[in-house]
Design a protein around this motif. Sequence first.
Motif, PDB file in Angstrom:
ATOM      1  N   SER A 163      46.867 -60.894   6.922  1.00 48.41           N
ATOM      2  CA  SER A 163      46.772 -60.852   5.462  1.00 48.41           C
ATOM      3  C   SER A 163      45.332 -60.859   4.967  1.00 48.41           C
ATOM      4  O   SER A 163      45.090 -60.635   3.777  1.00 48.41           O
ATOM      5  CB  SER A 163      47.517 -62.043   4.855  1.00 48.41           C
ATOM      6  N   ALA A 164      44.371 -61.122   5.865  1.00 45.02           N
ATOM      7  CA  ALA A 164      42.955 -61.116   5.476  1.00 45.02           C
ATOM      8  C   ALA A 164      42.170 -60.142   6.348  1.00 45.02           C
ATOM      9  O   ALA A 164      41.012 -60.377   6.686  1.00 45.02           O
ATOM     10  CB  ALA A 164      42.362 -62.514   5.581  1.00 45.02           C
ATOM     11  N   GLU A 165      42.807 -59.020   6.712  1.00 47.55           N
ATOM     12  CA  GLU A 165      42.160 -58.029   7.574  1.00 47.55           C
ATOM     13  C   GLU A 165      42.151 -56.649   6.925  1.00 47.55           C
ATOM     14  O   GLU A 165      43.064 -56.295   6.177  1.00 47.55           O
ATOM     15  CB  GLU A 165      42.890 -57.934   8.924  1.00 47.55           C
ATOM     16  N   LEU A 166      41.110 -55.882   7.237  1.00 47.17           N
ATOM     17  CA  LEU A 166      41.051 -54.462   6.949  1.00 47.17           C
ATOM     18  C   LEU A 166      41.028 -53.729   8.283  1.00 47.17           C
ATOM     19  O   LEU A 166      40.469 -54.220   9.258  1.00 47.17           O
ATOM     20  CB  LEU A 166      39.791 -54.101   6.156  1.00 47.17           C
ATOM     21  N   VAL A 167      41.619 -52.549   8.311  1.00 49.12           N
ATOM     22  CA  VAL A 167      41.672 -51.758   9.538  1.00 49.12           C
ATOM     23  C   VAL A 167      40.709 -50.584   9.417  1.00 49.12           C
ATOM     24  O   VAL A 167      40.816 -49.789   8.477  1.00 49.12           O
ATOM     25  CB  VAL A 167      43.097 -51.243   9.809  1.00 49.12           C
ATOM     26  N   ALA A 168      39.775 -50.484  10.352  1.00 48.83           N
ATOM     27  CA  ALA A 168      38.775 -49.414  10.325  1.00 48.83           C
ATOM     28  C   ALA A 168      39.209 -48.263  11.222  1.00 48.83           C
ATOM     29  O   ALA A 168      39.698 -48.465  12.336  1.00 48.83           O
ATOM     30  CB  ALA A 168      37.435 -49.951  10.817  1.00 48.83           C
ATOM     31  N   VAL A 169      38.992 -47.036  10.738  1.00 53.22           N
ATOM     32  CA  VAL A 169      39.248 -45.830  11.511  1.00 53.22           C
ATOM     33  C   VAL A 169      37.961 -45.028  11.588  1.00 53.22           C
ATOM     34  O   VAL A 169      37.329 -44.747  10.568  1.00 53.22           O
ATOM     35  CB  VAL A 169      40.361 -44.970  10.871  1.00 53.22           C
ATOM     36  N   ARG A 170      37.559 -44.672  12.818  1.00 51.54           N
ATOM     37  CA  ARG A 170      36.305 -43.936  12.997  1.00 51.54           C
ATOM     38  C   ARG A 170      36.394 -42.522  12.425  1.00 51.54           C
ATOM     39  O   ARG A 170      37.468 -41.939  12.351  1.00 51.54           O
ATOM     40  CB  ARG A 170      35.958 -43.851  14.478  1.00 51.54           C
ATOM     41  N   PRO A 171      35.241 -41.946  12.059  1.00 47.93           N
ATOM     42  CA  PRO A 171      35.240 -40.558  11.586  1.00 47.93           C
ATOM     43  C   PRO A 171      35.866 -39.622  12.614  1.00 47.93           C
ATOM     44  O   PRO A 171      35.603 -39.723  13.809  1.00 47.93           O
ATOM     45  CB  PRO A 171      33.748 -40.256  11.409  1.00 47.93           C
ATOM     46  N   GLY A 172      36.726 -38.727  12.152  1.00 47.48           N
ATOM     47  CA  GLY A 172      37.347 -37.752  13.040  1.00 47.48           C
ATOM     48  C   GLY A 172      38.535 -38.269  13.819  1.00 47.48           C
ATOM     49  O   GLY A 172      39.118 -37.531  14.617  1.00 47.48           O
ATOM     50  N   GLU A 173      38.922 -39.528  13.620  1.00 46.82           N
ATOM     51  CA  GLU A 173      40.049 -40.081  14.349  1.00 46.82           C
ATOM     52  C   GLU A 173      41.140 -40.521  13.379  1.00 46.82           C
ATOM     53  O   GLU A 173      41.006 -40.413  12.170  1.00 46.82           O
ATOM     54  CB  GLU A 173      39.603 -41.262  15.223  1.00 46.82           C
ATOM     55  N   GLY A 174      42.228 -41.024  13.935  1.00 44.04           N
ATOM     56  CA  GLY A 174      43.343 -41.496  13.127  1.00 44.04           C
ATOM     57  C   GLY A 174      44.004 -42.676  13.796  1.00 44.04           C
ATOM     58  O   GLY A 174      43.359 -43.412  14.550  1.00 44.04           O
ATOM     59  N   GLY A 175      45.273 -42.861  13.564  1.00 48.99           N
ATOM     60  CA  GLY A 175      45.984 -43.973  14.155  1.00 48.99           C
ATOM     61  C   GLY A 175      47.429 -43.990  13.708  1.00 48.99           C
ATOM     62  O   GLY A 175      47.902 -43.065  13.037  1.00 48.99           O
TER      63      GLY A 175
END
Length: 327
Positions: free
Chosen positions: A87-99
């Motif tokens: 509940s206190a997290e952000l999810v980072a995605v690198r440039p050019g990638e996904g998830g």
Amino acid sequence: MYIYRRTASDNGEDLARAIPGANFYCVSESGPSFGGRYWHFHVDGLVLSRLEVDQASVVTTDERVPNFKVWHVMSPRCSANGEDVGSAELVAVRPGEGGTMRSADKADVTTFGFEASRFARAPELELPFGASSPDSAGRWRLASTVPRQRFVTLSQIMLTQLDTEPRAIQSAGVRAALRNNMLEAIVAMGEAGTFRPDRATAGRHTRIMLRFEDALDAAGDQPIDMADLCRRCGASRRSLEAIVQLRTGKSPWEYQRWRRLWRARAMLRQPGAETTVTDVAFRLGFWHLSRFAANYAATFGERPSDTLTKALGTRSRPQPRSSAISG
């Protein structure tokens, strides 16, 4: 440059086409219907978007715009790349990638991103998520949930106002005010947290999962041979099974069948003059018609013949609603 777009649809494929800069797959896990909305707002190198789905779903994105790093704020009961999101997290995605995101219930994802080249020319902003942020996928962990909730609330208010008065974005003053408000809320989250990169294997698993989705997409309406699927994914059968199970809650073969069931529903809801249930089933590789009908009824709460009959008896079918303003 500025863009504002809102799309609402009862079809996951229609919604997928609304998301710029990424291939997008959405498969509902529960309920007889799909419902979703997507907002996209881009102003001067800063992007804000919001995705809402009305039922448990699996959402996979790939081929993100290469010069954008994006950060996702996910609602409760969501997991990203096989790991629950706090509940206190952000999810980072690198440039050019996904998830891959999996939700256990209705869910929303609010996303922001920076165009790296534009913000690299503005070091005075000292953005914690800007050009100097770690170039890896992972989680930004906040000490408190308050800045995260303020950002989500602000985003909802902004998008609601743009829905009500879409012409407002045509004003340079409004665009500057919106951008400044967004930056203020984003900086508050950055200054309240620290970054933790994903495990080394997470990136490899993401690439295998994206190749898996791409292989299913390339196969179109046809099932794909097991050995060919493993070769295209660059993984052994056991590895592929473990990764897809972790990311989607289903084996590769169950997930492929699930996607084809939703494809069958889309074809039966928008039939041609000669469309039959048997033709749709065989086209999608369902060779046992009784099992196909049973699986379809268990998933959607009605027989495939009922779906077709209702579609043929409907003179005008609802279309996806989309509005966009750009300049």
